[in-house]
Motif scaffolding. Structure first.
Motif, PDB file in Angstrom:
ATOM      1  N   PRO A  68      33.693  33.956  39.115  1.00 34.93           N
ATOM      2  CA  PRO A  68      34.003  34.427  40.469  1.00 34.93           C
ATOM      3  C   PRO A  68      35.010  33.530  41.195  1.00 34.93           C
ATOM      4  CG  PRO A  68      31.799  33.473  40.384  1.00 34.93           C
ATOM      5  CD  PRO A  68      32.292  33.522  38.978  1.00 34.93           C
ATOM      6  N   VAL A  69      36.014  34.175  41.788  1.00 34.84           N
ATOM      7  CA  VAL A  69      37.081  33.456  42.492  1.00 34.84           C
ATOM      8  C   VAL A  69      37.291  34.140  43.838  1.00 34.84           C
ATOM      9  CG1 VAL A  69      39.420  32.548  42.296  1.00 34.84           C
ATOM     10  CG2 VAL A  69      38.183  33.186  40.225  1.00 34.84           C
ATOM     11  N   ILE A  70      37.516  33.348  44.861  1.00 34.40           N
ATOM     12  CA  ILE A  70      37.698  33.905  46.205  1.00 34.40           C
ATOM     13  C   ILE A  70      39.148  34.360  46.348  1.00 34.40           C
ATOM     14  CG2 ILE A  70      37.551  33.406  48.678  1.00 34.40           C
ATOM     15  CD1 ILE A  70      35.465  31.217  47.845  1.00 34.40           C
ATOM     16  N   THR A  71      39.350  35.656  46.265  1.00 40.40           N
ATOM     17  CA  THR A  71      40.702  36.229  46.322  1.00 40.40           C
ATOM     18  C   THR A  71      40.630  37.531  47.113  1.00 40.40           C
ATOM     19  OG1 THR A  71      40.448  37.653  44.376  1.00 40.40           O
ATOM     20  CG2 THR A  71      41.127  35.379  43.959  1.00 40.40           C
ATOM     21  N   GLY A  72      41.714  38.290  47.053  1.00 39.08           N
ATOM     22  CA  GLY A  72      41.728  39.567  47.765  1.00 39.08           C
ATOM     23  C   GLY A  72      41.227  40.726  46.912  1.00 39.08           C
ATOM     24  N   GLY A  99      51.457  37.968  44.528  1.00 40.74           N
ATOM     25  CA  GLY A  99      51.328  38.117  45.978  1.00 40.74           C
ATOM     26  C   GLY A  99      49.982  37.680  46.515  1.00 40.74           C
ATOM     27  N   SER A 100      49.010  37.479  45.647  1.00 36.54           N
ATOM     28  CA  SER A 100      47.656  37.237  46.162  1.00 36.54           C
ATOM     29  C   SER A 100      46.832  36.449  45.150  1.00 36.54           C
ATOM     30  CB  SER A 100      46.991  38.598  46.436  1.00 36.54           C
ATOM     31  OG  SER A 100      45.644  38.447  46.837  1.00 36.54           O
ATOM     32  N   GLY A 101      45.814  35.781  45.652  1.00 37.04           N
ATOM     33  CA  GLY A 101      44.772  35.206  44.808  1.00 37.04           C
ATOM     34  C   GLY A 101      45.267  34.298  43.693  1.00 37.04           C
ATOM     35  N   ILE A 102      44.803  34.593  42.478  1.00 33.48           N
ATOM     36  CA  ILE A 102      45.047  33.722  41.323  1.00 33.48           C
ATOM     37  C   ILE A 102      46.540  33.697  40.956  1.00 33.48           C
ATOM     38  CG2 ILE A 102      44.496  33.379  38.876  1.00 33.48           C
ATOM     39  CD1 ILE A 102      41.763  34.790  39.479  1.00 33.48           C
ATOM     40  N   GLY A 103      47.192  34.850  41.040  1.00 28.98           N
ATOM     41  CA  GLY A 103      48.624  34.910  40.714  1.00 28.98           C
ATOM     42  C   GLY A 103      49.447  34.096  41.696  1.00 28.98           C
ATOM     43  N   VAL A 118      56.098  38.330  40.649  1.00 29.71           N
ATOM     44  CA  VAL A 118      56.065  39.800  40.628  1.00 29.71           C
ATOM     45  C   VAL A 118      54.824  40.305  41.336  1.00 29.71           C
ATOM     46  CG1 VAL A 118      55.911  41.816  39.114  1.00 29.71           C
ATOM     47  CG2 VAL A 118      57.207  39.788  38.374  1.00 29.71           C
ATOM     48  N   ASP A 119      55.000  41.302  42.192  1.00 25.43           N
ATOM     49  CA  ASP A 119      53.846  42.000  42.759  1.00 25.43           C
ATOM     50  C   ASP A 119      54.308  43.388  43.181  1.00 25.43           C
ATOM     51  OD1 ASP A 119      50.924  40.706  43.907  1.00 25.43           O
ATOM     52  OD2 ASP A 119      51.472  42.707  44.596  1.00 25.43           O
ATOM     53  N   VAL A 120      53.344  44.285  43.310  1.00 24.23           N
ATOM     54  CA  VAL A 120      53.668  45.650  43.718  1.00 24.23           C
ATOM     55  C   VAL A 120      53.684  45.761  45.251  1.00 24.23           C
ATOM     56  CG1 VAL A 120      51.312  46.604  43.714  1.00 24.23           C
ATOM     57  CG2 VAL A 120      53.208  48.038  42.961  1.00 24.23           C
ATOM     58  N   ALA A 148      34.516  50.437  33.052  1.00 23.22           N
ATOM     59  CA  ALA A 148      35.982  50.468  32.960  1.00 23.22           C
ATOM     60  C   ALA A 148      36.561  49.054  32.935  1.00 23.22           C
ATOM     61  CB  ALA A 148      36.565  51.255  34.134  1.00 23.22           C
ATOM     62  N   TYR A 149      36.152  48.226  33.887  1.00 20.96           N
ATOM     63  CA  TYR A 149      36.705  46.864  33.970  1.00 20.96           C
ATOM     64  C   TYR A 149      36.302  46.053  32.740  1.00 20.96           C
ATOM     65  CZ  TYR A 149      37.957  42.363  36.170  1.00 20.96           C
ATOM     66  OH  TYR A 149      38.501  41.132  36.467  1.00 20.96           O
ATOM     67  N   THR A 150      35.026  46.186  32.321  1.00 18.09           N
ATOM     68  CA  THR A 150      34.541  45.442  31.159  1.00 18.09           C
ATOM     69  C   THR A 150      35.349  45.822  29.917  1.00 18.09           C
ATOM     70  OG1 THR A 150      32.340  45.394  32.132  1.00 18.09           O
ATOM     71  CG2 THR A 150      32.485  44.923  29.778  1.00 18.09           C
ATOM     72  N   ASP A 210      55.211  42.922  51.056  1.00 24.09           N
ATOM     73  CA  ASP A 210      55.037  41.917  52.118  1.00 24.09           C
ATOM     74  C   ASP A 210      54.256  40.695  51.638  1.00 24.09           C
ATOM     75  OD1 ASP A 210      52.636  43.186  52.065  1.00 24.09           O
ATOM     76  OD2 ASP A 210      52.677  43.886  54.141  1.00 24.09           O
ATOM     77  N   ARG A 211      53.466  40.867  50.599  1.00 27.35           N
ATOM     78  CA  ARG A 211      52.777  39.688  50.042  1.00 27.35           C
ATOM     79  C   ARG A 211      53.791  38.717  49.428  1.00 27.35           C
ATOM     80  NH1 ARG A 211      47.644  42.704  47.081  1.00 27.35           N
ATOM     81  NH2 ARG A 211      46.752  43.466  49.017  1.00 27.35           N
ATOM     82  N   LEU A 212      54.796  39.292  48.773  1.00 23.96           N
ATOM     83  CA  LEU A 212      55.815  38.433  48.169  1.00 23.96           C
ATOM     84  C   LEU A 212      56.685  37.779  49.236  1.00 23.96           C
ATOM     85  CD1 LEU A 212      56.919  40.495  45.039  1.00 23.96           C
ATOM     86  CD2 LEU A 212      55.485  38.452  45.100  1.00 23.96           C
TER      87      LEU A 212
HETATM   88  N1  LIG Z   1      38.714  37.188  41.746  1.00 20.12           N
HETATM   89  C1  LIG Z   1      37.833  37.116  40.755  1.00 20.12           C
HETATM   90  O1  LIG Z   1      36.655  36.793  40.970  1.00 20.12           O
HETATM   91  C2  LIG Z   1      38.262  37.410  39.335  1.00 20.12           C
HETATM   92  C3  LIG Z   1      37.345  37.189  38.313  1.00 20.12           C
HETATM   93  C4  LIG Z   1      37.702  37.460  36.996  1.00 20.12           C
HETATM   94  C5  LIG Z   1      38.974  37.924  36.714  1.00 20.12           C
HETATM   95  N2  LIG Z   1      39.859  38.142  37.725  1.00 20.12           N
HETATM   96  C6  LIG Z   1      41.190  38.643  37.357  1.00 20.12           C
HETATM   97  O2  LIG Z   1      42.169  37.799  37.931  1.00 20.12           O
HETATM   98  C7  LIG Z   1      43.362  38.557  38.111  1.00 20.12           C
HETATM   99  C8  LIG Z   1      43.883  38.321  39.519  1.00 20.12           C
HETATM  100  O3  LIG Z   1      42.946  38.832  40.433  1.00 20.12           O
HETATM  101  P1  LIG Z   1      42.734  38.274  41.910  1.00 20.12           P
HETATM  102  O4  LIG Z   1      41.286  38.089  42.050  1.00 20.12           O
HETATM  103  O5  LIG Z   1      43.669  37.173  42.185  1.00 20.12           O
HETATM  104  O6  LIG Z   1      43.117  39.605  42.714  1.00 20.12           O
HETATM  105  P2  LIG Z   1      44.029  39.888  43.968  1.00 20.12           P
HETATM  106  O7  LIG Z   1      43.740  41.304  44.329  1.00 20.12           O
HETATM  107  O8  LIG Z   1      43.858  38.833  45.002  1.00 20.12           O
HETATM  108  O9  LIG Z   1      45.511  39.774  43.383  1.00 20.12           O
HETATM  109  C9  LIG Z   1      45.991  40.687  42.436  1.00 20.12           C
HETATM  110  C10 LIG Z   1      47.461  41.016  42.764  1.00 20.12           C
HETATM  111  O10 LIG Z   1      47.935  41.879  41.722  1.00 20.12           O
HETATM  112  C11 LIG Z   1      48.797  42.825  42.323  1.00 20.12           C
HETATM  113  N3  LIG Z   1      48.913  44.029  41.489  1.00 20.12           N
HETATM  114  C12 LIG Z   1      47.939  44.964  41.279  1.00 20.12           C
HETATM  115  N4  LIG Z   1      48.413  45.943  40.509  1.00 20.12           N
HETATM  116  C13 LIG Z   1      49.698  45.625  40.218  1.00 20.12           C
HETATM  117  C14 LIG Z   1      50.707  46.268  39.463  1.00 20.12           C
HETATM  118  N5  LIG Z   1      50.495  47.439  38.877  1.00 20.12           N
HETATM  119  N6  LIG Z   1      51.906  45.658  39.354  1.00 20.12           N
HETATM  120  C15 LIG Z   1      52.144  44.465  39.964  1.00 20.12           C
HETATM  121  N7  LIG Z   1      51.217  43.819  40.707  1.00 20.12           N
HETATM  122  C16 LIG Z   1      50.014  44.404  40.833  1.00 20.12           C
HETATM  123  C17 LIG Z   1      48.134  43.130  43.658  1.00 20.12           C
HETATM  124  O11 LIG Z   1      49.034  43.703  44.579  1.00 20.12           O
HETATM  125  C18 LIG Z   1      47.625  41.759  44.081  1.00 20.12           C
HETATM  126  O12 LIG Z   1      48.552  41.094  44.930  1.00 20.12           O
HETATM  127  C19 LIG Z   1      43.026  39.997  37.802  1.00 20.12           C
HETATM  128  O13 LIG Z   1      43.475  40.308  36.492  1.00 20.12           O
HETATM  129  C20 LIG Z   1      41.507  40.023  37.862  1.00 20.12           C
HETATM  130  O14 LIG Z   1      40.967  41.026  37.051  1.00 20.12           O
HETATM  131  C21 LIG Z   1      39.531  37.898  39.024  1.00 20.12           C
END
Ligand SMILES: NC(=O)c1ccc[n+]([C@@H]2O[C@H](COP(=O)([O-])OP(=O)(O)OC[C@H]3O[C@@H](n4cnc5c(N)ncnc54)[C@H](O)[C@@H]3O)[C@@H](O)[C@H]2O)c1
Length: 359
Positions: free
Chosen positions: A296-300, A122-126, A143-145, A263-265, A148-150
């Protein structure tokens, strides 16, 4: 409680530090409002130095406006500390604006005939990954949780996928829940060629002595447990068809201790462990398993500093990292590993981070 990078503010202070500062915050909000924006526009870049906004704004924020902001917030002409570097301006040719723009080059038919499950679609990299696979002819189970994003993805991508023989199937599901995983598998059907585990959440930059159970458990549940549960359900389908490809999205935080909180690390190091174990287990059975470690990636994605120590240690180190990139640039790395182009690659952790891991 959110705690701040200590004053004085400089252009190298993080966006978060500026927003949280009693003088700098209102001035920055005012500047955003004059461009018809509010601080939510800065959510993806809260951890970056303020000075990066000039390059990232695509011309909306000038270097002069930034200097003026700093002058008004600090009363100082020379707002840069003696030891601070100016990565974007020290060498004119280093400016992103001076480089030729990167262009996504779709490979027609690369995923034709393949079902590819993409989480976090629904967002960003996915979203960018789902889009690229569908535009390369794949049947994407997105797949997303967040429903409305989907819906937005389907409205935007559905017709474009149809035009090239791709397909989009959306599944609103939580990857941490058994029934969510079951519905994903049901929607995917038995012939799953690839799985991109992209869904994930960030922490609040706390060191281990400050991390709350709530943050720890949420981050581990989604980033590690969810990734494992969906992979556990999908791999048997791949084994049944004689092969497949799994790509787990890790992070720079899987490669170093200075990119996020405890936690994230920890969670992203675990994702690499799962990747390597699986690559060994399934290597001879035709299932490749790799990870991508984005910088770093520009996402939500939401990140905040809830620790003064975290802000001081991590915030300071983030000043020297490469420019944030667009999600499509990560999708390029992820789809390479998902596709047959990566036929000889398994167990790899591909840093897609503009060279950060080499620093
Ligand atoms: N943005 C960055 O700078 C960056 C850097 C390193 C790694 N990442 C990793 O990239 C991946 C994608 O992140 P992004 O930046 O695109 O974030 P994002 O928040 O834009 O997108 C993540 C999506 O995952 C969905 N999601 C969250 N929990 C969920 C669940 N339990 N079930 C189904 N969907 C779920 C959210 O609803 C959201 O739409 C993540 O694993 C993040 O840790 C991001």
């Amino acid at each position: 409680m959110e705690v701040l990078v200590p004053a004085p503010l400089t252009t190298a202070s993080s966006v978060a530090a500026w927003l949280d500062h009693p003088t700098g915050g209102p001035l920055l909000r005012q500047l955003l409002a004059s461009g018809g924006q509010d601080e939510s526009a800065l959510a993806p870049v809260r951890l970056l130095p303020l000075e990066r906004l000039v390059a990232l704004s695509g011309g909306q924020l000038s270097a002069e406006a930034l200097s003026d902001l700093v002058r008004r917030a600090t009363g100082a002409e020379d707002h840069r500390g003696a030891t601070e570097q100016a990565p974007d301006t020290a060498h004119p040719s280093a400016s992103p604006a001076a480089r030729p723009a990167w262009r996504e080059r779709v490979v027609p038919g690369r995923f034709t005939g393949q079902t590819v499950v993409v989480t976090g679609a629904g967002s960003g990299i996915g979203r960018a990954t789902a889009s690229r696979v569908a535009r390369e002819g794949g049947r994407v189970v997105a797949v997303d949780v967040v429903a409305d994003r989907l819906e937005a993805l389907a409205a935007d991508l559905g017709p474009r996928a149809d035009a090239v023989g791709g397909r989009l199937v959306v599944v609103v599901a939580d990857i941490t829940e058994a029934d969510g995983v079951a519905r994903i598998v049901e929607a995917a059907g038995p012939d799953v060629a690839a799985l991109a585990n992209v869904a994930g959440v960030m922490d609040d930059m706390t060191p281990v002595h400050e991390v709350t159970d709530a943050v720890w458990e949420r981050v581990m549940r989604i980033n590690v447990d969810g990734t494992m549960r969906l992979t556990r359900a999908v791999v048997p389908l791949m084994l049944g068809r004689g092969g497949g490809s799994v790509v787990n999205v890790a992070s720079e935080a899987a490669l170093r201790g200075s990119a996020a909180g405890a936690a994230y690390t920890t969670s992203k190091h675990a994702v690499v462990g799962l990747t390597k174990s699986s690559a060994v287990m399934y290597g001879r059975l035709g299932v490749r398993v790799n990870a991508v470690a984005p910088g770093p990636v520009i996402t939500g994605i939401e990140a905040r500093f809830a620790s003064e120590l975290g802000a001081e240690r991590i915030g300071g180190l983030l000043a020297t990292i490469p420019e944030p990139v667009q999600p499509e640039q990560l999708a390029a790395s992820i789809t390479f590993l998902l596709s047959d182009d990566a036929v000889n690659v398994s167990g790899a952790v591909l840093a897609s981070d503009g060279g950060w891991s080499a620093q």
